[in-house]
Design a protein around this motif. Sequence first.
Motif, PDB file in Angstrom:
ATOM      1  N   GLU A   3       0.864  -1.188   0.000  1.00  0.00           N
ATOM      2  CA  GLU A   3       0.000   0.000   0.000  1.00  0.00           C
ATOM      3  C   GLU A   3       0.896   1.232   0.000  1.00  0.00           C
ATOM      4  N   ASN A   4       0.489   2.257  -0.761  1.00  0.00           N
ATOM      5  CA  ASN A   4       1.272   3.488  -0.814  1.00  0.00           C
ATOM      6  C   ASN A   4       0.445   4.686  -0.367  1.00  0.00           C
ATOM      7  N   TYR A   5       1.119   5.646   0.262  1.00  0.00           N
ATOM      8  CA  TYR A   5       0.450   6.841   0.770  1.00  0.00           C
ATOM      9  C   TYR A   5       1.286   8.075   0.454  1.00  0.00           C
ATOM     10  N   VAL A   6       0.626   9.228   0.448  1.00  0.00           N
ATOM     11  CA  VAL A   6       1.344  10.493   0.261  1.00  0.00           C
ATOM     12  C   VAL A   6       0.971  11.455   1.388  1.00  0.00           C
ATOM     13  N   THR A   7       1.987  12.060   1.980  1.00  0.00           N
ATOM     14  CA  THR A   7       1.784  13.106   2.985  1.00  0.00           C
ATOM     15  C   THR A   7       2.356  14.397   2.407  1.00  0.00           C
ATOM     16  N   THR A  17      -2.162  13.844   5.311  1.00  0.00           N
ATOM     17  CA  THR A  17      -2.041  12.513   4.705  1.00  0.00           C
ATOM     18  C   THR A  17      -3.421  12.094   4.229  1.00  0.00           C
ATOM     19  N   ILE A  19      -5.905   9.126   3.399  1.00  0.00           N
ATOM     20  CA  ILE A  19      -6.120   7.700   3.659  1.00  0.00           C
ATOM     21  C   ILE A  19      -7.478   7.306   3.091  1.00  0.00           C
TER      22      ILE A  19
ATOM     23  N   THR B  50       4.863  10.050   9.094  1.00  0.00           N
ATOM     24  CA  THR B  50       5.257  11.103   8.156  1.00  0.00           C
ATOM     25  C   THR B  50       5.013  12.495   8.749  1.00  0.00           C
ATOM     26  N   ILE B  73       6.048  13.575   1.445  1.00  0.00           N
ATOM     27  CA  ILE B  73       6.662  12.311   1.872  1.00  0.00           C
ATOM     28  C   ILE B  73       5.777  11.183   1.355  1.00  0.00           C
ATOM     29  N   LYS B  74       6.338  10.400   0.441  1.00  0.00           N
ATOM     30  CA  LYS B  74       5.604   9.239  -0.076  1.00  0.00           C
ATOM     31  C   LYS B  74       6.026   8.013   0.723  1.00  0.00           C
ATOM     32  N   THR B  75       5.070   7.174   1.060  1.00  0.00           N
ATOM     33  CA  THR B  75       5.386   5.982   1.854  1.00  0.00           C
ATOM     34  C   THR B  75       4.951   4.732   1.113  1.00  0.00           C
ATOM     35  N   GLU B  76       5.895   3.830   0.908  1.00  0.00           N
ATOM     36  CA  GLU B  76       5.592   2.525   0.312  1.00  0.00           C
ATOM     37  C   GLU B  76       5.623   1.502   1.442  1.00  0.00           C
ATOM     38  N   THR B  77       4.560   0.721   1.564  1.00  0.00           N
ATOM     39  CA  THR B  77       4.504  -0.206   2.693  1.00  0.00           C
ATOM     40  C   THR B  77       4.275  -1.641   2.229  1.00  0.00           C
TER      41      THR B  77
END
Lengths: 137, 137
Positions: A3-7, A17, A19, B50, B73-77
Amino acid sequence: MKENYVTSWKDNMAFETEITGHKILMDASDKFGGNDQGPRPKPLLIAALTGCTGMDVVSILKKMKVKVDSFDIKTETEITDEHPKTYTKMHLIYEFSGKDLDKSKINKAVKLSQDKYCGVSALYEKALELSYEVKIK
Amino acid sequence: MKENYVTSWKDNMAFETEITGHKILMDASDKFGGNDQGPRPKPLLIAALTGCTGMDVVSILKKMKVKVDSFDIKTETEITDEHPKTYTKMHLIYEFSGKDLDKSKINKAVKLSQDKYCGVSALYEKALELSYEVKIK
């Protein structure tokens, strides 16, 4: 599963962020140069934990046909005084009220969440001292 | 330091946590019996991380007199497929844009947050594989 997210930095100390379509705005307090437009980031760890285990418990109790009138989770935490300031202890108090509640079913639902289902608890258990108790009013 | 919080069950699968006056409403998706009134609890862990490191970096860059135009800040999980479903990896991509940005100062600000200040990173490092990179546009 991935899963990917952007803040994104909004202004001053505020970050947002996204979600699943919900925007979470976080901000620092005035004391730390922010404008208090949203919660501090770190206590979101408490929301994540209690929301995760709370939803487990509600859905297990539903399957068990246990009806509660109210359900709160109180969290007592300890945080280090030195940097990096982080949680070292979290104690959850699950509080239920309702008519003729079945104590053993409620205890079982909470234990199932903590031991088997709650991914946030599983993560924190590796990093801090996590404990809980159940109170039925 | 000690801090206490309360999370309350609202209805169906929805829970609300109050954080310094800000109410965080969480809910399950329709698929899992909720009404999608708020974010799922687990991804709040990404917002917490983040937001925490983002605020560190912004305040360090301010002291360094580095002005950026944008900062994401992009987060790959990665999450386990089996219960308890939990994060095993998080990779942060710090992306900055701006005019004549000083790469070494920005790298230093991010490193200071990750190594010294961010309490959420410090916690996750004990429980999962945490990594990061910096991109300057």
